[in-house]
Design a protein around this motif. Structure first.
Motif, mmCIF file in Angstrom:
data_model
loop_
_atom_site.group_PDB
_atom_site.id
_atom_site.type_symbol
_atom_site.label_atom_id
_atom_site.label_comp_id
_atom_site.label_asym_id
_atom_site.label_seq_id
_atom_site.Cartn_x
_atom_site.Cartn_y
_atom_site.Cartn_z
ATOM 1 N N GLU A 248 36.896 49.585 37.957
ATOM 2 C CA GLU A 248 37.264 48.263 37.455
ATOM 3 C C GLU A 248 36.298 47.816 36.361
ATOM 4 N N ARG A 249 35.032 48.137 36.543
ATOM 5 C CA ARG A 249 34.026 47.810 35.526
ATOM 6 C C ARG A 249 34.388 48.451 34.192
ATOM 7 N N VAL A 251 37.353 49.411 33.189
ATOM 8 C CA VAL A 251 38.571 48.786 32.662
ATOM 9 C C VAL A 251 38.224 47.499 31.916
ATOM 10 N N VAL A 252 37.318 46.713 32.506
ATOM 11 C CA VAL A 252 36.922 45.447 31.880
ATOM 12 C C VAL A 252 36.149 45.699 30.585
ATOM 13 N N LEU A 253 35.233 46.681 30.620
ATOM 14 C CA LEU A 253 34.381 46.935 29.459
ATOM 15 C C LEU A 253 35.130 47.583 28.301
ATOM 16 N N CYS A 255 38.706 48.439 28.192
ATOM 17 C CA CYS A 255 40.124 48.128 27.966
ATOM 18 C C CYS A 255 40.355 46.641 27.733
ATOM 19 N N GLN A 256 39.267 45.876 27.764
ATOM 20 C CA GLN A 256 39.335 44.438 27.483
ATOM 21 C C GLN A 256 40.285 43.701 28.429
ATOM 22 N N GLU A 257 40.348 44.150 29.684
ATOM 23 C CA GLU A 257 41.176 43.462 30.671
ATOM 24 C C GLU A 257 40.312 42.543 31.528
ATOM 25 N N SER A 258 40.951 41.533 32.103
ATOM 26 C CA SER A 258 40.233 40.617 32.992
ATOM 27 C C SER A 258 40.029 41.282 34.350
ATOM 28 N N PRO A 259 38.861 41.067 34.980
ATOM 29 C CA PRO A 259 38.622 41.669 36.299
ATOM 30 C C PRO A 259 39.543 41.068 37.353
ATOM 31 N N SER A 260 39.915 41.879 38.329
ATOM 32 C CA SER A 260 40.810 41.420 39.387
ATOM 33 C C SER A 260 40.292 41.892 40.742
#
Length: 298
Positions: A248-249, A251-253, A255-260
């Protein structure tokens, strides 16, 4: 390894709760909360030093307890009530604000100190037990736990507004005991009843400082020992947790997605459920190796 070393490594140590008596003296002098706060630092240091010594002697699991709500203690209510001059000196539970503020401040400083200590001993399991909020539940919602509405009254004592009399403590001539102690939070104005202790033992929030990725990956080898099925399952859950948090880390870093949180928890839950089909030991190794590859790649 000596026999003593073996006992230390297999034992769970409890440190606390410590400090309530220390803070009571300056509060009793004039009700000055600032004076009481000046000794929080040395008290927390002594607790931290004691925990450090235990770990240096070989302990690997230590629970350090925070303070209970001091302002809800019937003895404190009796002794400090003279310093309460207005409704602003009380909380919604009718507990005294000043002692509870000291307890909150102490607990906050203790948690910060334990976080630093955890960095010095990354393989030790240093856990903070939040007695304060667990205890406050009893005063905020006594009916949920079948306590009587007089939450600030001691079950055993020598009379007075809170059944606390410094001239006739519980067990002294003239003291009395209310029937049904299980409906009271406080036993003698200082100590909790068995019923209250039993509830708090099940309710405290447990906090453990988070270390580096490599520390977290090796932590189960120290903290979770043995080959029992529940140990294997706990290791599986831990490695799944690390793997999917790491994923998830990224993806956030990148892919510029919000953490979920829900997304991560869903992945962890699915990994644990799939252990039934894949075999627990094999699944554990699969998740662990996947996480390890990503650690090395980073």
């Amino acid at each position: 390894m000596t026999e003593c070393d073996g006992y230390f490594k297999k034992s769970l140590f409890l440190v606390g709760e410590i400090g309530e008596v220390d803070y009571s003296f300056p509060l009793l002098m004039n009700g000055d909360i600032q004076l009481a706060k000046t000794i929080v630092s040395p008290v927390v240091k002594r607790i931290t030093d004691a925990t450090r010594t235990l770990i240096q002697e070989g302990a690997v699991e230590v629970v350090v307890a925070g303070l209970l709500p001091m302002g809800c203690c019937p003895a404190s209510m009796t002794s400090l009530l003279t310093f309460a001059n207005s409704d602003n000196d009380f909380e919604e539970t009718r507990c005294l604000k000043a002692p509870n503020e000291i307890a909150r401040y102490h607990n906050k400083q203790l948690q910060l100190s334990l976080q630093t200590l955890s960095k010095d001993f990354p393989l030790a399991k240093i856990i903070y037990a939040d007695y304060f909020n667990a205890g406050m539940l009893l005063y905020k919602r006594p009916q949920d736990f079948e306590f009587c509405s007089e939450t600030l009254t001691a079950c055993c004592g020598g009379g007075g507004p809170f059944n606390v009399n410094v001239s006739s403590w519980c067990g002294s001539p003239g003291s009395t005991v209310y029937p049904r102690p299980a409906t009271f939070i406080s036993w003698d104005g200082i100590h909790l009843t068995d019923a209250a202790n039993g509830i708090i033992a099940k309710k405290p929030e447990i906090f453990r400082a988070v270390g580096t990725w490599s520390t977290e990956f090796t932590w189960p080898d120290v903290a979770l020992r043995g080959k029992a099925i529940h140990i294997v399952l706990l290791k599986l859950l831990w490695h799944a947790y690390l793997y999917f948090v790491w994923k998830e880390r990224n993806v956030v870093l990148y892919c510029q997605e919000s953490p979920s949180v829900d997304r991560v928890w869903g992945l962890i839950e699915n990994a644990v459920r799939s252990s039934r089909r894949l075999g627990v030991p094999n699944m554990q190794r699969k998740v662990a190796k996947g996480y390890q590859r990503r650690c090395l790649a980073a």
